[in-house]
Design a protein around this motif. Sequence first.
Motif, PDB file in Angstrom:
ATOM      1  N   SER A   4      23.883  32.199   5.329  1.00  0.00           N
ATOM      2  CA  SER A   4      23.807  30.838   4.773  1.00  0.00           C
ATOM      3  C   SER A   4      24.991  29.996   5.227  1.00  0.00           C
ATOM      4  CB  SER A   4      23.768  30.893   3.249  1.00  0.00           C
ATOM      5  OG  SER A   4      22.620  31.575   2.825  1.00  0.00           O
ATOM      6  N   GLN A  60      18.824  27.775   0.739  1.00  0.00           N
ATOM      7  CA  GLN A  60      18.472  28.985  -0.005  1.00  0.00           C
ATOM      8  C   GLN A  60      18.236  28.665  -1.485  1.00  0.00           C
ATOM      9  OE1 GLN A  60      21.341  32.058   0.507  1.00  0.00           O
ATOM     10  NE2 GLN A  60      20.139  33.582  -0.578  1.00  0.00           N
ATOM     11  N   ASP A 112      16.176  28.896   5.158  1.00  0.00           N
ATOM     12  CA  ASP A 112      17.027  29.946   4.608  1.00  0.00           C
ATOM     13  C   ASP A 112      16.285  30.607   3.455  1.00  0.00           C
ATOM     14  OD1 ASP A 112      19.060  31.601   3.864  1.00  0.00           O
ATOM     15  OD2 ASP A 112      20.573  30.036   3.614  1.00  0.00           O
ATOM     16  N   GLU A 113      15.764  31.790   3.701  1.00  0.00           N
ATOM     17  CA  GLU A 113      14.989  32.549   2.717  1.00  0.00           C
ATOM     18  C   GLU A 113      13.913  31.726   2.033  1.00  0.00           C
ATOM     19  OE1 GLU A 113      16.952  35.392   0.362  1.00  0.00           O
ATOM     20  OE2 GLU A 113      18.775  35.344   1.577  1.00  0.00           O
TER      21      GLU A 113
HETATM   22 MG    MG Z   1      22.278  33.207   1.899  1.00  0.00          MG
END
Ligand code: MG
Lengths: 336, 336, 523, 317
Positions: C47, C89, C170-171
């Motif tokens: 991240s 995220q 991000d995820e």
């Molecule tokens: Mg992360």
Amino acid sequence: MNRLSSRLQEALERWGVLIAFAILFAISSFKQGFDFVNPENFRALLNSNAPVGILAVGMTLVIVSGGIDLSVGSMVVLAAALGTTAMNAQIAGESSELNAVLIGGAVTIAAGIAAGCINGALIVFGRIAPFIATLGGLAAFRSMSLAIADAGEIRSQSATLFSALGRGGIPIPGLENAAGKPLTISFSTVIFLVVAVVAQWFLSRARFGRHLIAVGANETAARYSGLSISWIRFRVYAIMGLLAGIAALVQSSRMNSVSTSQLGLGSELDAIAAVVIGGTSLQGGFGRVWGTVVGVLILGMITNMLTISGVSPYWQGAIKGAVIVLAVLVQRPSRS
Amino acid sequence: MNRLSSRLQEALERWGVLIAFAILFAISSFKQGFDFVNPENFRALLNSNAPVGILAVGMTLVIVSGGIDLSVGSMVVLAAALGTTAMNAQIAGESSELNAVLIGGAVTIAAGIAAGCINGALIVFGRIAPFIATLGGLAAFRSMSLAIADAGEIRSQSATLFSALGRGGIPIPGLENAAGKPLTISFSTVIFLVVAVVAQWFLSRARFGRHLIAVGANETAARYSGLSISWIRFRVYAIMGLLAGIAALVQSSRMNSVSTSQLGLGSELDAIAAVVIGGTSLQGGFGRVWGTVVGVLILGMITNMLTISGVSPYWQGAIKGAVIVLAVLVQRPSRS
Amino acid sequence: MENRAVILGTRAVTVDYPGVRALDAVTLDFRAGEIHAIVGENGAGKSTLMKVISGAMRPTEGELELAGHSANFAQPSEAIAAGIAMVHQELNLVPTLTVEENIALGREPTGVLGIAVDHRAQRAQARELLALLGSACETGELVSSLSIGQAQCVEIAKCLARDARVLIFDEPTAVLGEQEAARLFVQLRRLRDEGRAVIFISHHLDEVVTIADRVSVLRDGQLVESFARDQSGSLRDARGRSVDAGRLAAAMVGRELGSLFPNKGAAIGGQPAIELIDFGARGISQGISLSVSSGEIVGIAGLVGSGRSETAQAIVGLRPQAGRILLAGSAVRFESAGAAMRAGLAYVSEDRKGSGLHLSLSSIANVTLPSLDAYTSRGGLHVDSNAERATTNRWIDTLGIRCARPDSPIALLSGGNQQKIALARWLETNPKVLIIDEPTRGVDVGAKAEIYQIIAQLARDGLACIVISSDLPELIGLAHRVVVMRGGRVVGGASREQLALRNCEERIMRIASGLSAELEACA
Amino acid sequence: GSSAADPLTAQSKPATSATLAPRMKVGVSIPAADHGWTAGVVWWANECAKLHPEIDWTVATAETPEKQIADIEALMAKKVDALVILATESAPITPVAEEAHSRGILIVNVDRGFLKPVADIFIEGDNAAFGRKSAEFMVEKLGGKGKAKGEIIILEGIPCTVNTARVSAALAVFALEPGIKIVGQQAANWNRQKALEVTETLLTKSPKVTAIWASDDDMALGAEQALAEKGIEGVWILGGAGMKDIIKRVMERDPIFPANITYPPSMIATGMELAAAVLAGGARAKKLQFMPRHLVIDVDLVTPENAKQYYFPASVY
Ligand SMILES: [Mg+2]
Ligand SMILES: Nc1ncnc2c1ncn2[C@@H]1O[C@H](COP(=O)(O)OP(=O)(O)OP(=O)(O)O)[C@@H](O)[C@H]1O
Ligand SMILES: Nc1ncnc2c1ncn2[C@@H]1O[C@H](COP(=O)(O)OP(=O)(O)OP(=O)(O)O)[C@@H](O)[C@H]1O
Ligand SMILES: [Mg+2]
């Protein structure tokens, strides 16, 4: 039943301020009869609440952006003091009255904007919490005005034009005041309403309003969306300064003078109270200018009613406090 | 270098308020010499700032819990008015003076707690934003005091005992004042310091303090962790009321009278300013009482210094505002 | 494939936080027409790298290279102007604005003067994007009323709306159901085929293996390995060996990993620890009957919005409840999470940031908050901070939590480490019944295995466990029994034997999405 | 009929001869009770209103000129026959008073004069005389004109025109005395507590003061307390405005308070009484011919000899 009550809750949350207004209106009319329901009384009510109303509109924007401005009353007195001084200097220097009034007005507005920019700079670039930065302004701006005028009054030297601006208005056909003259909507009322309509429009329709809401509700999200937080927040304090300048102009022309120790004293709390009564959340990220306008009218109406009905001045504070709390109580959001 | 500057930032954030204090102290000593660095002057400084200090300690707890209390000044005047009235009634009813003072004191404290509980109930059960609920209290509590005393003064009828409490103190061995009498630490200073120590201890060592911080930092998460949010928040306003009652006792015994129109006027802003200067975040979830104590001293010291050095009263507001802003500026957190 | 144009590169990017080096001289290229996956353990720096690229933070050292020119962004707005868009995220939406307003935020279509927002254009765009993602939410709805999954769809739509050259996710799948995830992958491929650079981060390694054209592995802030897809379409390492999820995991943690899931011990039978009878969260779910015995792990499956989280919250007194709860045979009703906790119930929330943790407080304060009474003496006046620290250190060891200092704010921890703190917070209350909502959302494989081990061990020690998860392999691998919810009701389930069958995952999926109506006794 | 006419019963029996004429409405607009003197004004206004149940009084208090203008406008809308105004500040209230005057409302102006001749009756306290007379008394007590010697502290009120008028008149007197040294001059906002703090600080700096010019009795009490807390003896204080406690102590020859200067808050009642007299029974224009247009209420030096006539134990001030 459950659904019904949640509907009711929702309606109260949305329209509660209007309901509070209506109740207060009904009580006032019932208690005071014609003294209250009287076009002239309404004219006076709107007229005398226009300056704090203009401040409250600006405060709505500031609060929506997640900030607060405690210095509004002091900005008003500073702007008015500088503007009136400039105007008097022009008159002393033998400009025409019109010229002097125009220059005085311009200085008033410019001073308001400048004070707002100082607040904005401290908050944005100095990264000082708005409450504190403007608490400093609350003390400092008034102090400067006291110094300018040796704590006295600054009397406008404009014989007619300046006060005509403050006391004049647009006649309403068919209505007369107690003295038999045509009833007018004062310029200050007109300015207040125009400012409110423009601000409401900005808040609900314009990009800037959208950005204010985003910054107030979730600053990180706003930053990640590519908004320039600093610039948005700076602007809202500058706008607050502009509106304080306008309020200063309205006030000083109406009084044709500036009392540096008293003008605008305590109006920050009135403005904030009006905003919150109007249903704007102090947390930021949500607000409505029309609610603020109703909030200003509610506050003005309490004062007006208490004055007319001769309630003991000692008890007025208690009643005002109770009404503020009740008006917020009817429209509080349902428990999540 | 980068690492060094971030260390410096961290140190400033933690100790900035002390540094601000030291700078102000140095300036004062330098400018005023012995007038300022004089045990008697310090005694006076502490003594006269004790009441607002007691309020600021309570305000720290309230702010840590994520709230605010604008009604503190009005709670002080209401508690003092009720307590003194009760004491006078006892004396008129021919109780012994000791009895009367005890009853008066108890009524003062009880009235403070009751006012605090009203705030707490409005905020917790009425679910009204603290700013607004206590704005109502600001207006209402003072209004009640005015009504009790016809806006006048309530003079204590206790000839000696009550004011001995307010003016007396513990002699400091070896120090004398200008008149050659032994210098005392006043009871009010002692009470202030005790209150501060207890509160700091609660905040950093007791369960209640931990709960306050948790509620202030993230109310939902605190609820999910099984804390009783309502009870915690209610208690902090009740404690604020208790401290307002104590401040009222200190004030009214020192003045041996209660001026309902003046006592405690504007002390909410002083208390909040002291809290924030002390490094407590207005967002809630973090705070330190020792910082608040330093903040109170900083504010008191500015006033003291301005008075001694004879700065024009007009400019005092500007200087005070500037110092508030600067004190916060030095300790602002580094940009994340 | 190496000849595709590099749109964006990082050049020896280093990021230092106080006490931690999050990134250590990472040099990477992101190419047009490629899906580039970044994998790594929690706290590996993924991240952080993305924040540098998207202008959310400046690197301590190093720089970015943008179309051949070096650049560093001071603000996200600069990155956006350079054609970089990102799904963060953590959800980052404006709750008081509507779905369409959020999607348009920052680049609102405006009318004539450039001041007023063109609502019609804004709505049309939002509809189109949400349709691509198969999201059912109304464009006029306030974001505050969305579930997490729906909100994630809005985030993704917002990112797509930017028409960027580099898109970072991000995820994104952490909070999505399988169907939403599948639709997202369609979009990722489309973006790639349009010649954009797509950066994709996930802890679901099989997703990565399926979709990525290139995979870079970060460990402790350093780039340790890269894999690329060859002509034949399979991922290969530098020596040309084919790469699967296990190989990726090994690269991430620097050693071979054993099996992800622990052996399922037999559930200890006997009296049920908790029994729900005709239970429900008022207004959301109803008619749920379920009993869990000590030592048993029961999974609850369902699509996003099926009411699982709300039901769990109702059990522990966080919401108004309907029906009955029996705890060790006696009827109970909780008014608050505190009451439930004292009766031996614990609920680990799915929303770490909002309701699960106090991000601004230290690890110590977080771990001991619900169980604070245990450290308190003298009527609450004294909290034993040494004991607290000892406990926290014990959990840091037990769960392998990576944090520099236990008294610094946990906002500084990576998501996975935060999840472990949340778990520690509730295990410290010594519950008899543990309800975990999405236990491994955003957790890396290594930590996942550890968390599974912990849950299994707790069950073996006699804890009754309810695991709510949108990750079906996780439920199948961990639970003794799975019930499926849909629309606030239990619509089916799978016994231990059924879980062992190969088509189990598909079967549960069909029940959850209403494709097969099966109501067999499973409680 | 009953002599103690209750306003409510008077209203509910419209047939009696006294109420055949419509009840007169009088608005009283005064500053809010935010310190001792203004609290006295409010008290006297209420007292006077009680004496005239035949009139429909509305007493409105205002913290700021803005609020006062709003009050006056609301009273105009209520169609009052007369307005008794003690202005918070002169200039801002002038335009609205002018408007009221132009509508034929009887205007009685108390204490702070309007900038234009819009008041039918103007009753004034003399702030400059307040400053001058008080300073002259101090000079006298410190040794007489030209020979006076001493260190004095000056406490000022809230910065505003009233304060400026008093202070500059006093300073003008002191300036002629080479033997008088002003060792401290600070604003204490007509507030007792503030006066206590300010005096305490100033005494630390100059513990050898001879006297304190406190210009207001609230501040005088604060200053007294500062002296007591410091244990300083022999310093005397000149307050002002005739607070009953201070007058009593002057009467009792308290060395700390050798004298006082009146500035009676009851002047509001004088104004109301005159308004009532003009309105009673009509013939307003005729009565105005012999009413005083401008009445200056002299500020008097209160000494132990004459203190009795200035002592009103029932007043709040
Ligand atoms: Mg992360
Ligand atoms: N604001 C911060 N201050 C200090 N340290 C931080 C901060 N943010 C992150 N870190 C640290 O930097 C390292 C990298 O964090 P990062 O969030 O990039 O990890 P990640 O690879 O995204 O992990 P995850 O898979 O859990 O999301 C971690 O050790 C984390 O604790
Ligand atoms: N505060 C609320 N009031 C009314 N309805 C809500 C509220 N919160 C959630 N819902 C609705 O309840 C339903 C269940 O939501 P939720 O997302 O918690 O289910 P879930 O099965 O836990 O899904 P997830 O996988 O996202 O956790 C959804 O339709 C959601 O919109
Ligand atoms: Mg859920």
